[in-house]
Design a protein around this motif. Structure first.
Motif, short mmCIF file in Angstrom:
data_model
loop_
_atom_site.label_atom_id
_atom_site.label_comp_id
_atom_site.label_asym_id
_atom_site.label_seq_id
_atom_site.Cartn_x
_atom_site.Cartn_y
_atom_site.Cartn_z
N ILE A 225 11.96 29.83 20.83
CA ILE A 225 12.03 31.26 20.52
C ILE A 225 13.20 31.54 19.59
CG2 ILE A 225 12.39 33.55 21.49
CD1 ILE A 225 10.98 32.56 24.03
N VAL A 237 15.43 38.78 24.90
CA VAL A 237 14.40 37.78 24.64
C VAL A 237 13.30 37.93 25.69
CG1 VAL A 237 13.91 35.30 24.59
CG2 VAL A 237 16.04 36.17 23.61
N PRO A 288 16.82 37.45 17.32
CA PRO A 288 15.86 36.42 17.67
C PRO A 288 14.47 36.59 17.09
CG PRO A 288 16.91 37.34 19.62
CD PRO A 288 17.37 38.13 18.46
N HIS A 290 11.67 36.17 18.30
CA HIS A 290 10.58 36.71 19.11
C HIS A 290 10.26 38.14 18.74
CE1 HIS A 290 13.89 38.66 21.26
NE2 HIS A 290 12.99 39.48 21.73
#
Length: 418
Positions: A225, A237, A288, A290
């Motif tokens: 991820i 996350v 991140p 994701h």
């Protein structure tokens, strides 16, 4: 030939007197076996000579019930490959269907690896072409509560909890540590992780100390991820399924304060509600990966049509490379691809890994069909790179099939001043 063992023991790297004494006499390492002593040494067949080709060796370590296995590699020298596809060492917690703690090759030496129970499995695989002296590792049994200064990680299956670096918050985390937290939620739920405090040695590409988060139960680059370092907490996350693996690694040099993070289980429909999407969108451009599917929905509704030429897009692109698509994994609405690089014409912040003469990089195609890329084909990629070195390709970026006739024009552009 055994001089290396004499030095090894004289330095006190191995605290096991009996092992050192045996080493000085010339130890022989067998290919695999069942090991039940509380502590000992494991090495590749023939170490420190060249390990054999076309070999698969499996060592099963069992220590007394109620204790954990701590494994520390002293030397690793296997054929190098950025994905460890040819010769490699796998380490698992447990003997059967255990969590993989890591895969290693080349000369990279990880920090201490700790099992969640009293069993650990080490597997070494070599193909027809071998290169190197193999590996040497020491293991010992430890009490689970002895994790404070050196050990960390484990399986977490409660609805909520915390993870933190060793020594937090009293002092910096130690050097040479590997921690793996395997978080498991019920099958109908996902996992959210938020970092409250975060301070890990900064590097543009997070090469030295870092936190890596993976979907699933093992360290698998295709399911990663994100990879994080520096002193800014990553955005929240979210897992795709009901399992996450969080790995923290520190090398043998600089350390920092470390981190504390918290996780909790969420219903699967959580990500489809309006509020979380709005809350995480502002951080999408820098943190991140994701989050990309969350904000790329609008992008992907645009008509997908390449505009301009290689020449007109050169100066507006952060990076310009040619390469072959090695892997292309669809996650959410995006494609996460590994590119084997043919040539680099403009790099900027793009993170590039090198193993011997082979270079590779990872890019994210934000809209999985715009542009549409296929594994095994060659392309010209022109896109942007974030501060973590991750390459991104949006619909407005320029991607086209690469042919030999394009080479001359790209070489001319490489000398162009933008």
């Amino acid at each position: 030939m055994w001089r290396i063992y004499s030095i090894f023991c004289a330095w006190g790297v191995l605290s096991l007197t009996e092992v050192c004494a045996q080493s000085l006499l010339g130890p022989t390492f067998t290919c695999g076996g069942n090991i039940t002593e509380d502590s000992g040494v494991v090495g590749s067949p023939g170490y420190p000579g060249v390990y054999p080709s076309n070999t698969k060796c499996v060592w099963r370590i069992t220590v007394p019930e109620g204790k954990v296995v701590v494994l520390s590699f002293r030397f690793i020298d296997l054929e190098s490959d950025n994905l460890c596809r040819y010769d490699y060492i796998d380490v698992y917690s447990g003997h059967v269907s255990g969590q993989r703690l890591g895969r290693f090759c080349g000369t990279f030496r990880p920090g201490a690896l700790v099992s969640t129970g009293n069993k650990m499995l080490i597997q070494m695989v070599s193909d027809a072409n071998t290169a190197g002296s193999g590996f040497l590792a020491v293991y010992s049994a430890a009490e689970p509560h002895e994790r404070g200064d050196q050990y960390c990680g484990g399986r977490l299956d409660k609805p909520f909890g915390s993870i933190k670096t060793p020594n937090w918050p009293e002092k910096d985390y130690p050097a040479g540590v590997t921690c793996s937290w395997h978080i498991v939620a019920p099958k109908n739920q996902i996992i959210e992780v938020k970092f409250e405090k975060f301070d890990v040695e900064r590097d543009n590409y997070c090469r030295y100390d870092y936190v890596a988060i993976f979907n699933g139960a093992e360290i698998n680059d295709a399911k990663r991820i994100g990879k994080y370092c520096g002193d800014s907490p990553p955005a929240p996350v979210f897992s795709e399924g009901n399992q996450l693996l969080i790995q923290f690694l520190s090398d043998l040099s600089l350390t920092a304060d470390g981190f504390i993070g918290h996780y909790k289980f969420r219903p699967k429909k959580f990500l489809t509600t309006p509020e979380p999407l709005t809350a995480t969108t502002p951080a999408a451009t820098t943190r991140p990966i994701h989050i990309f599917p969350l904000y790329s929905v609008g992008l992907c509704q645009q008509k997908c049509k390449r505009s301009g030429t290689v020449e007109s897009n050169y100066c507006t692109s952060d990076f310009v490379i040619t390469g072959t698509v090695i892997t292309a994994v669809v996650r959410g609405g995006s494609v996460y691809a590994t590119i084997s690089i043919i040539n680099v014409y403009k790099q900027s912040n793009l993170a590039i890994q090198q193993a011997g003469k082979t270079m590779s990089t990872k890019i994210i195609v934000l809209c999985k069909k715009c542009p549409f890329i296929r594994r095994g084909l060659n392309y010209i990629f022109m896109g942007s790179a974030d501060e973590d070195g991750k390459g991104k390709i949006a619909p407005h970026h320029f991607v086209m099939a690469f042919k030999a006739k394009n080479q001359r024009g790209l070489n001319v552009l490489k000398t162009k001043r933008c």
